[in-house]
Write a protein that holds these residues in place. Structure first.
Motif, mmCIF file in Angstrom:
data_model
loop_
_atom_site.group_PDB
_atom_site.id
_atom_site.type_symbol
_atom_site.label_atom_id
_atom_site.label_comp_id
_atom_site.label_asym_id
_atom_site.label_seq_id
_atom_site.Cartn_x
_atom_site.Cartn_y
_atom_site.Cartn_z
ATOM 1 N N ARG A 48 0.817 -1.318 0.079
ATOM 2 C CA ARG A 48 0.016 -0.122 -0.107
ATOM 3 C C ARG A 48 0.767 1.194 -0.108
ATOM 4 O O ARG A 48 1.922 1.500 0.748
ATOM 5 C CB ARG A 48 -1.051 0.006 1.025
ATOM 6 C CG ARG A 48 -1.822 1.190 1.198
ATOM 7 C CD ARG A 48 -2.356 1.229 2.790
ATOM 8 N NE ARG A 48 -3.163 2.614 2.767
ATOM 9 C CZ ARG A 48 -4.428 2.636 3.201
ATOM 10 N NH1 ARG A 48 -5.149 1.804 3.192
ATOM 11 N NH2 ARG A 48 -4.887 3.960 3.334
ATOM 12 N N VAL A 49 0.209 2.101 -0.742
ATOM 13 C CA VAL A 49 1.193 3.458 -0.817
ATOM 14 C C VAL A 49 0.120 4.598 -0.646
ATOM 15 O O VAL A 49 -1.095 4.712 -1.086
ATOM 16 C CB VAL A 49 2.043 3.735 -1.951
ATOM 17 C CG1 VAL A 49 2.625 5.055 -2.363
ATOM 18 C CG2 VAL A 49 2.784 2.567 -2.515
ATOM 19 N N ASP A 50 0.369 5.689 0.398
ATOM 20 C CA ASP A 50 -0.226 6.733 0.230
ATOM 21 C C ASP A 50 0.225 7.963 -0.028
ATOM 22 O O ASP A 50 1.395 8.247 0.403
ATOM 23 C CB ASP A 50 -0.647 7.119 2.146
ATOM 24 C CG ASP A 50 -1.838 6.105 2.308
ATOM 25 O OD1 ASP A 50 -3.006 6.004 1.807
ATOM 26 O OD2 ASP A 50 -1.690 5.439 3.428
ATOM 27 N N LEU A 51 -0.235 8.502 -1.033
ATOM 28 C CA LEU A 51 0.219 9.731 -1.804
ATOM 29 C C LEU A 51 -0.526 11.195 -1.413
ATOM 30 O O LEU A 51 -1.822 11.005 -1.320
ATOM 31 C CB LEU A 51 -0.007 9.467 -3.243
ATOM 32 C CG LEU A 51 1.022 9.175 -3.939
ATOM 33 C CD1 LEU A 51 0.850 9.311 -5.649
ATOM 34 C CD2 LEU A 51 2.536 9.676 -3.784
ATOM 35 N N ARG A 53 -1.907 -1.086 -3.429
ATOM 36 C CA ARG A 53 -2.907 -0.430 -3.429
ATOM 37 C C ARG A 53 -2.459 1.046 -3.409
ATOM 38 O O ARG A 53 -1.872 1.258 -2.459
ATOM 39 C CB ARG A 53 -3.755 -0.579 -2.305
ATOM 40 C CG ARG A 53 -5.183 -0.223 -2.317
ATOM 41 C CD ARG A 53 -6.403 -0.930 -1.728
ATOM 42 N NE ARG A 53 -5.815 -1.284 -0.444
ATOM 43 C CZ ARG A 53 -6.194 -0.443 0.433
ATOM 44 N NH1 ARG A 53 -7.191 0.459 0.419
ATOM 45 N NH2 ARG A 53 -6.102 -0.846 1.756
ATOM 46 N N LEU A 54 -2.813 1.786 -4.211
ATOM 47 C CA LEU A 54 -2.430 3.132 -4.167
ATOM 48 C C LEU A 54 -3.522 4.259 -3.582
ATOM 49 O O LEU A 54 -4.734 4.096 -4.160
ATOM 50 C CB LEU A 54 -1.970 3.860 -5.518
ATOM 51 C CG LEU A 54 -1.602 5.184 -5.571
ATOM 52 C CD1 LEU A 54 -0.172 5.598 -4.972
ATOM 53 C CD2 LEU A 54 -1.281 5.580 -7.088
ATOM 54 N N GLU A 55 -3.346 4.904 -2.620
ATOM 55 C CA GLU A 55 -4.421 5.645 -2.107
ATOM 56 C C GLU A 55 -3.728 7.315 -2.299
ATOM 57 O O GLU A 55 -2.895 7.630 -1.979
ATOM 58 C CB GLU A 55 -4.580 5.494 -0.565
ATOM 59 C CG GLU A 55 -5.018 4.119 -0.258
ATOM 60 C CD GLU A 55 -6.746 3.905 -0.481
ATOM 61 O OE1 GLU A 55 -7.314 5.014 -0.667
ATOM 62 O OE2 GLU A 55 -6.885 2.953 -0.575
ATOM 63 N N ILE A 56 -4.774 8.003 -2.644
ATOM 64 C CA ILE A 56 -4.513 9.441 -3.134
ATOM 65 C C ILE A 56 -5.217 10.342 -2.364
ATOM 66 O O ILE A 56 -6.500 10.464 -2.456
ATOM 67 C CB ILE A 56 -4.271 9.801 -4.470
ATOM 68 C CG1 ILE A 56 -3.259 8.738 -5.352
ATOM 69 C CG2 ILE A 56 -4.020 11.275 -4.747
ATOM 70 C CD1 ILE A 56 -3.053 9.254 -6.835
ATOM 71 N N ALA A 57 -4.781 11.334 -1.596
ATOM 72 C CA ALA A 57 -5.315 12.360 -0.765
ATOM 73 C C ALA A 57 -5.050 13.559 -1.739
ATOM 74 O O ALA A 57 -4.006 13.881 -1.712
ATOM 75 C CB ALA A 57 -4.898 12.335 0.516
#
Ligand SMILES: [Zn+2]
Length: 124
Positions: A25-28, A58-62
């Motif tokens: 998982r990666v949070d950007l 899984r890429l999550e983008i804020a």
């Protein structure tokens, strides 16, 4: 499409920090004034990550909303616009938020799933 190059940089950085472990998982954080389109990064990520430690992650983008501070009238103004002007007409503004493009956090394999056989190995 410069998102491809940007995403390549993100995947490179993530894989380097993963030090051989799989990334799950990666949070950007992407600011709305950064000129980077979050949807395009999402699309590019799956393409760029193939064959790397980040494949299938899984890429999550804020998205971070833009905030300008006007040095003329002192107002803090929210904006989605790439033209940086205060409603008072001044262009003497400072970007307080919205230019972010950073990896906020990432998870590698052992943090997101406890494989059953890891335990068996430990007790042996
Ligand atoms: Zn102003």
């Amino acid at each position: 499409m410069h998102e491809m190059a940007i995403t390549q940089g993100i995947v490179d950085a993530v894989c380097e920090h993963a030090m051989g472990r799989r990334v799950c998982r990666v949070d950007l954080e992407i600011g709305t004034l950064s000129g980077v389109v979050a949807e395009a990064v999402l699309f590019c990520f799956d393409v760029v990550a193939v064959g790397t430690l980040a494949e299938g992650a899984r890429l999550e983008i804020a998205e971070i909303a833009g905030v300008l501070h006007c040095r003329t009238c002192g107002a803090d103004v929210g904006t989605e616009d790439l033209i940086l002007l205060c409603p008072c007409g001044s262009a003497d503004v400072e970007v307080r938020a919205g230019r972010e493009l950073r990896i906020r956090s990432m998870e590698v394999e052992q943090a997101c799933a406890q494989p059953a056989d890891a335990r068996a190995t430990a007790t042996r």
